[in-house]
Design an enzyme around this catalytic site. Sequence first.
Site, PDB file in Angstrom:
ATOM      1  N   ASP A   1       0.823  -1.199   0.000  1.00  0.00           N
ATOM      2  CA  ASP A   1       0.000   0.000   0.000  1.00  0.00           C
ATOM      3  C   ASP A   1       0.865   1.261   0.000  1.00  0.00           C
ATOM      4  O   ASP A   1       1.940   1.277   0.597  1.00  0.00           O
ATOM      5  CB  ASP A   1      -0.893  -0.009   1.245  1.00  0.00           C
ATOM      6  CG  ASP A   1      -2.012   1.018   1.181  1.00  0.00           C
ATOM      7  OD1 ASP A   1      -2.371   1.433   0.064  1.00  0.00           O
ATOM      8  OD2 ASP A   1      -2.507   1.408   2.244  1.00  0.00           O
ATOM      9  N   GLY A   2       0.380   2.300  -0.675  1.00  0.00           N
ATOM     10  CA  GLY A   2       1.047   3.596  -0.604  1.00  0.00           C
ATOM     11  C   GLY A   2       1.661   4.092  -1.900  1.00  0.00           C
ATOM     12  O   GLY A   2       2.285   5.160  -1.910  1.00  0.00           O
TER      13      GLY A   2
ATOM     14  N   HIS B   1       3.245   3.309  -8.940  1.00  0.00           N
ATOM     15  CA  HIS B   1       3.173   1.872  -9.222  1.00  0.00           C
ATOM     16  C   HIS B   1       4.471   1.380  -9.871  1.00  0.00           C
ATOM     17  O   HIS B   1       4.968   0.294  -9.558  1.00  0.00           O
ATOM     18  CB  HIS B   1       1.986   1.575 -10.128  1.00  0.00           C
ATOM     19  CG  HIS B   1       0.663   1.926  -9.515  1.00  0.00           C
ATOM     20  ND1 HIS B   1       0.269   1.471  -8.277  1.00  0.00           N
ATOM     21  CD2 HIS B   1      -0.358   2.708  -9.976  1.00  0.00           C
ATOM     22  CE1 HIS B   1      -0.941   1.940  -8.001  1.00  0.00           C
ATOM     23  NE2 HIS B   1      -1.332   2.698  -9.010  1.00  0.00           N
TER      24      HIS B   1
ATOM     25  N   GLU C   1     -11.788  -4.604  -5.957  1.00  0.00           N
ATOM     26  CA  GLU C   1     -12.314  -3.253  -5.779  1.00  0.00           C
ATOM     27  C   GLU C   1     -11.513  -2.196  -6.547  1.00  0.00           C
ATOM     28  O   GLU C   1     -11.990  -1.080  -6.760  1.00  0.00           O
ATOM     29  CB  GLU C   1     -12.332  -2.868  -4.299  1.00  0.00           C
ATOM     30  CG  GLU C   1     -13.320  -3.656  -3.448  1.00  0.00           C
ATOM     31  CD  GLU C   1     -12.865  -5.074  -3.138  1.00  0.00           C
ATOM     32  OE1 GLU C   1     -13.741  -5.946  -2.980  1.00  0.00           O
ATOM     33  OE2 GLU C   1     -11.637  -5.305  -3.067  1.00  0.00           O
ATOM     34  N   ASN C   2     -10.298  -2.534  -6.951  1.00  0.00           N
ATOM     35  CA  ASN C   2      -9.455  -1.552  -7.633  1.00  0.00           C
ATOM     36  C   ASN C   2      -9.972  -1.165  -9.019  1.00  0.00           C
ATOM     37  O   ASN C   2      -9.518  -0.163  -9.592  1.00  0.00           O
ATOM     38  CB  ASN C   2      -8.020  -2.067  -7.762  1.00  0.00           C
ATOM     39  CG  ASN C   2      -7.253  -2.060  -6.461  1.00  0.00           C
ATOM     40  OD1 ASN C   2      -6.274  -2.778  -6.296  1.00  0.00           O
ATOM     41  ND2 ASN C   2      -7.686  -1.246  -5.501  1.00  0.00           N
TER      42      ASN C   2
ATOM     43  N   ARG D   1     -11.072   2.476  -9.603  1.00  0.00           N
ATOM     44  CA  ARG D   1     -10.130   3.583  -9.765  1.00  0.00           C
ATOM     45  C   ARG D   1     -10.288   4.208 -11.153  1.00  0.00           C
ATOM     46  O   ARG D   1     -10.912   3.624 -12.042  1.00  0.00           O
ATOM     47  CB  ARG D   1      -8.701   3.082  -9.557  1.00  0.00           C
ATOM     48  CG  ARG D   1      -8.425   2.648  -8.123  1.00  0.00           C
ATOM     49  CD  ARG D   1      -6.991   2.244  -7.927  1.00  0.00           C
ATOM     50  NE  ARG D   1      -6.722   1.933  -6.526  1.00  0.00           N
ATOM     51  CZ  ARG D   1      -5.532   1.611  -6.055  1.00  0.00           C
ATOM     52  NH1 ARG D   1      -4.476   1.550  -6.871  1.00  0.00           N
ATOM     53  NH2 ARG D   1      -5.368   1.344  -4.768  1.00  0.00           N
TER      54      ARG D   1
ATOM     55  N   SER E   1      -8.324  -4.904   4.130  1.00  0.00           N
ATOM     56  CA  SER E   1      -8.607  -4.608   2.715  1.00  0.00           C
ATOM     57  C   SER E   1      -9.058  -5.827   1.913  1.00  0.00           C
ATOM     58  O   SER E   1      -8.672  -6.004   0.760  1.00  0.00           O
ATOM     59  CB  SER E   1      -7.366  -3.968   2.063  1.00  0.00           C
ATOM     60  OG  SER E   1      -7.093  -2.716   2.652  1.00  0.00           O
TER      61      SER E   1
END
Length: 257
Positions: free
Chosen positions: A37-38, A54, A84-85, A88, A213
């Site tokens: 994450d991040g 990324h 769920e991504n 985006r 998550s």
Amino acid sequence: MPDRSSLAAFFSSKRDAGILGELDLDRVPAHVAVIMDGNGRWARRRGLPRIAGHKAGVKAVRELISSALELGIRYLTIFSFSSENWRRPPEEVSGLMQLFAEVLEREVGQLEEQGVRLRVLGRREGLPRKTREAFDRAEARTADRECVTLLVALNYGGRAEVADAARALAAEAAAGRIAVEDVTEDAVAARLYAPDVPDPDLVVRTSGEMRLSNFLLWEMAYSELWVTGSLWPDFRRHDLLRAVVDYQRRVRRYGGT
């Protein structure tokens, strides 16, 4: 089992030395899972587009794999793209899917040399053809490697995985192949995406967030959690070493006393 001299050469910084001395070579976790994450925050802090974060995260994945090999970790699961991504922005999703394909084509030879077997966890339907085929080729090329199994959670959701297992059991029950009383925890576990892989001993999460998550919800029932404030592109070998040593300081009771 990892070799002390090789480990000292790999974890060679001064800050690693003291921690390395605490490492118990007989108690290295067999399976480490990572919520990476991040990336977006890393890019934003530098005034860059999210895809730059990324791309920067690819280096951290390389570092993670090399570190796992040195430590003798047998299974490594990375959360690359959740179900769920897809919500985006389309340009970010498209860039990620292209990045997956490009990185695999570039890195698969190195994975072979390192003895890394790549496997995919998740629903492959819905993935762009180029991305899906890149993963298919990488899986085929590395199928006989035995040093570490790298499981890439792609289009993956923990609830979806359990639902897919339940659907498989329901179909078997409807066909008369199993009875209702045969639907046990073991039966569910046997129908998950990678039933032959042991549950994670240790789950690492970067960026300081304190949530699961929707990651490996069934498998993480008794995993030890370790959270670092480092954003994923800044994750280095020292971080994994710290996580493993901290894991070894804990007593795993599995609900017992």
